[in-house]
Design a protein around this motif. Structure first.
Motif, PDB file in Angstrom:
ATOM      1  N   TRP A 173      10.372  20.020  25.891  1.00 43.20           N
ATOM      2  CA  TRP A 173       9.154  20.374  25.161  1.00 43.20           C
ATOM      3  C   TRP A 173       8.382  21.384  25.998  1.00 43.20           C
ATOM      4  O   TRP A 173       8.423  21.349  27.223  1.00 43.20           O
ATOM      5  CB  TRP A 173       8.215  19.172  24.985  1.00 43.20           C
ATOM      6  N   ILE A 174       7.625  22.225  25.319  1.00 40.01           N
ATOM      7  CA  ILE A 174       6.629  23.075  25.972  1.00 40.01           C
ATOM      8  C   ILE A 174       5.275  22.524  25.557  1.00 40.01           C
ATOM      9  O   ILE A 174       5.022  22.281  24.375  1.00 40.01           O
ATOM     10  CB  ILE A 174       6.744  24.547  25.534  1.00 40.01           C
ATOM     11  N   LYS A 175       4.428  22.303  26.521  1.00 35.96           N
ATOM     12  CA  LYS A 175       3.049  21.884  26.263  1.00 35.96           C
ATOM     13  C   LYS A 175       2.187  23.072  26.678  1.00 35.96           C
ATOM     14  O   LYS A 175       2.259  23.523  27.824  1.00 35.96           O
ATOM     15  CB  LYS A 175       2.723  20.640  27.082  1.00 35.96           C
ATOM     16  N   ALA A 176       1.397  23.594  25.742  1.00 38.72           N
ATOM     17  CA  ALA A 176       0.605  24.800  25.995  1.00 38.72           C
ATOM     18  C   ALA A 176      -0.860  24.533  25.701  1.00 38.72           C
ATOM     19  O   ALA A 176      -1.196  23.823  24.756  1.00 38.72           O
ATOM     20  CB  ALA A 176       1.110  25.945  25.126  1.00 38.72           C
ATOM     21  N   ARG A 177      -1.723  25.124  26.514  1.00 39.41           N
ATOM     22  CA  ARG A 177      -3.173  24.973  26.319  1.00 39.41           C
ATOM     23  C   ARG A 177      -3.695  26.213  25.612  1.00 39.41           C
ATOM     24  O   ARG A 177      -3.556  27.343  26.103  1.00 39.41           O
ATOM     25  CB  ARG A 177      -3.871  24.776  27.662  1.00 39.41           C
ATOM     26  N   GLN A 178      -4.312  26.001  24.455  1.00 38.35           N
ATOM     27  CA  GLN A 178      -4.856  27.107  23.673  1.00 38.35           C
ATOM     28  C   GLN A 178      -6.014  27.779  24.404  1.00 38.35           C
ATOM     29  O   GLN A 178      -6.875  27.101  24.966  1.00 38.35           O
ATOM     30  CB  GLN A 178      -5.376  26.611  22.325  1.00 38.35           C
ATOM     31  N   SER A 179      -6.048  29.086  24.357  1.00 39.35           N
ATOM     32  CA  SER A 179      -7.137  29.838  24.985  1.00 39.35           C
ATOM     33  C   SER A 179      -8.456  29.628  24.267  1.00 39.35           C
ATOM     34  O   SER A 179      -9.515  29.623  24.896  1.00 39.35           O
ATOM     35  CB  SER A 179      -6.803  31.332  24.995  1.00 39.35           C
ATOM     36  N   SER A 180      -8.428  29.436  22.962  1.00 40.95           N
ATOM     37  CA  SER A 180      -9.665  29.366  22.172  1.00 40.95           C
ATOM     38  C   SER A 180     -10.499  28.127  22.469  1.00 40.95           C
ATOM     39  O   SER A 180     -11.720  28.184  22.422  1.00 40.95           O
ATOM     40  CB  SER A 180      -9.332  29.414  20.681  1.00 40.95           C
ATOM     41  N   ASP A 181      -9.848  26.996  22.773  1.00 47.56           N
ATOM     42  CA  ASP A 181     -10.619  25.762  22.930  1.00 47.56           C
ATOM     43  C   ASP A 181     -10.075  24.832  24.019  1.00 47.56           C
ATOM     44  O   ASP A 181     -10.542  23.714  24.162  1.00 47.56           O
ATOM     45  CB  ASP A 181     -10.683  25.011  21.603  1.00 47.56           C
ATOM     46  N   TRP A 218      -4.589  21.071  24.364  1.00 51.02           N
ATOM     47  CA  TRP A 218      -3.147  21.144  24.617  1.00 51.02           C
ATOM     48  C   TRP A 218      -2.387  20.891  23.315  1.00 51.02           C
ATOM     49  O   TRP A 218      -2.717  19.985  22.555  1.00 51.02           O
ATOM     50  CB  TRP A 218      -2.744  20.112  25.663  1.00 51.02           C
ATOM     51  N   ILE A 219      -1.370  21.711  23.055  1.00 53.56           N
ATOM     52  CA  ILE A 219      -0.518  21.555  21.880  1.00 53.56           C
ATOM     53  C   ILE A 219       0.928  21.391  22.353  1.00 53.56           C
ATOM     54  O   ILE A 219       1.294  21.848  23.444  1.00 53.56           O
ATOM     55  CB  ILE A 219      -0.643  22.761  20.926  1.00 53.56           C
ATOM     56  N   ASN A 220       1.747  20.732  21.554  1.00 53.45           N
ATOM     57  CA  ASN A 220       3.147  20.493  21.886  1.00 53.45           C
ATOM     58  C   ASN A 220       4.063  21.318  21.006  1.00 53.45           C
ATOM     59  O   ASN A 220       3.805  21.494  19.814  1.00 53.45           O
ATOM     60  CB  ASN A 220       3.494  19.019  21.687  1.00 53.45           C
ATOM     61  N   SER A 221       5.162  21.771  21.577  1.00 57.13           N
ATOM     62  CA  SER A 221       6.209  22.415  20.795  1.00 57.13           C
ATOM     63  C   SER A 221       7.040  21.347  20.106  1.00 57.13           C
ATOM     64  O   SER A 221       6.837  20.144  20.306  1.00 57.13           O
ATOM     65  CB  SER A 221       7.121  23.234  21.719  1.00 57.13           C
ATOM     66  N   ASN A 222       8.000  21.794  19.334  1.00 58.72           N
ATOM     67  CA  ASN A 222       9.041  20.912  18.835  1.00 58.72           C
ATOM     68  C   ASN A 222       9.882  20.437  20.023  1.00 58.72           C
ATOM     69  O   ASN A 222       9.842  21.038  21.100  1.00 58.72           O
ATOM     70  CB  ASN A 222       9.928  21.663  17.842  1.00 58.72           C
ATOM     71  N   ALA A 223      10.624  19.373  19.842  1.00 56.29           N
ATOM     72  CA  ALA A 223      11.578  18.934  20.857  1.00 56.29           C
ATOM     73  C   ALA A 223      12.873  19.703  20.638  1.00 56.29           C
ATOM     74  O   ALA A 223      13.383  19.755  19.522  1.00 56.29           O
ATOM     75  CB  ALA A 223      11.839  17.438  20.731  1.00 56.29           C
ATOM     76  N   ALA A 224      13.397  20.321  21.694  1.00 56.45           N
ATOM     77  CA  ALA A 224      14.677  21.015  21.619  1.00 56.45           C
ATOM     78  C   ALA A 224      15.688  20.202  22.408  1.00 56.45           C
ATOM     79  O   ALA A 224      15.502  19.960  23.594  1.00 56.45           O
ATOM     80  CB  ALA A 224      14.565  22.430  22.175  1.00 56.45           C
ATOM     81  N   GLY A 225      16.747  19.749  21.735  1.00 59.32           N
ATOM     82  CA  GLY A 225      17.780  18.951  22.380  1.00 59.32           C
ATOM     83  C   GLY A 225      18.961  19.821  22.780  1.00 59.32           C
ATOM     84  O   GLY A 225      19.307  20.770  22.094  1.00 59.32           O
ATOM     85  N   SER A 268      -9.229  24.197  11.990  1.00 61.16           N
ATOM     86  CA  SER A 268      -8.804  25.586  12.115  1.00 61.16           C
ATOM     87  C   SER A 268      -8.783  26.044  13.562  1.00 61.16           C
ATOM     88  O   SER A 268      -8.070  26.975  13.905  1.00 61.16           O
ATOM     89  CB  SER A 268      -9.704  26.496  11.279  1.00 61.16           C
ATOM     90  N   ALA A 269      -9.506  25.391  14.439  1.00 63.77           N
ATOM     91  CA  ALA A 269      -9.538  25.792  15.846  1.00 63.77           C
ATOM     92  C   ALA A 269      -8.225  25.504  16.548  1.00 63.77           C
ATOM     93  O   ALA A 269      -7.894  26.130  17.532  1.00 63.77           O
ATOM     94  CB  ALA A 269     -10.672  25.065  16.564  1.00 63.77           C
ATOM     95  N   HIS A 270      -7.454  24.549  16.051  1.00 69.46           N
ATOM     96  CA  HIS A 270      -6.181  24.181  16.665  1.00 69.46           C
ATOM     97  C   HIS A 270      -5.036  24.794  15.876  1.00 69.46           C
ATOM     98  O   HIS A 270      -4.182  24.100  15.363  1.00 69.46           O
ATOM     99  CB  HIS A 270      -6.042  22.660  16.720  1.00 69.46           C
ATOM    100  N   SER A 271      -5.003  26.107  15.798  1.00 74.20           N
ATOM    101  CA  SER A 271      -4.043  26.765  14.931  1.00 74.20           C
ATOM    102  C   SER A 271      -2.817  27.305  15.653  1.00 74.20           C
ATOM    103  O   SER A 271      -1.845  27.665  15.007  1.00 74.20           O
ATOM    104  CB  SER A 271      -4.726  27.893  14.166  1.00 74.20           C
TER     105      SER A 271
END
Length: 133
Positions: free
Chosen positions: A87-95, A98-105, A16-19
């Motif tokens: 892709w967008i790679k974003a770091r969650q503030s809560s923990d 790093w999370i990845n977006s979908n790939a946009a072509g 749940s922390a990686h939501s």
């Protein structure tokens, strides 16, 4: 029995922390593309933009580091007619995970417009035509 309960509880908390999730869209233009995205179910404290010419994220290259509040980026210097994936790679503030977006072509073209799609493509089963976004 208690150990199993504790292990299950820790797993539930961990999952749940990686939501947070990132949904990326790309709009082609001449020699460039405009990227826009949304962040859902959480907040981020850092973001990076990645690019590649295939949909496999293992060879992608970071092309920009953005502020946490950014929700758009214009990639320039692209070759018209060449397929790119972002892709967008974003770091969650809560923990700080790093999370990845979908790939946009996207395929930039001379003039405005071009082809844009999300990976994986969906297909119309009756006609076998891919659906472009």
């Amino acid at each position: 029995m208690t150990r199993m309960f504790v292990a299950a509880a820790l797993l539930a908390v961990s999952l749940s922390a990686h939501s947070a999730s990132v949904s990326l869209n790309a709009s082609p233009a001449a020699s460039s593309t405009n990227l826009t995205w949304t962040v859902s179910n959480g907040s981020v404290n850092a973001q990076e933009v990645y690019r590649d010419t295939d949909s496999n994220p293992s060879g992608r290259v970071r092309v920009a580091t953005l502020s946490a509040s950014s929700r758009s980026y214009t990639a320039t210097g692209l070759t018209n007619g060449v397929q790119y994936y972002f892709w967008i790679k974003a770091r969650q503030s809560s923990d700080n995970v790093w999370i990845n977006s979908n790939a946009a072509g996207v395929i930039p073209t001379a003039g405005s417009g071009g082809n844009t799609y999300h990976w994986p493509l969906t297909a119309n089963l009756a006609t076998h035509d891919p659906t472009l976004f």
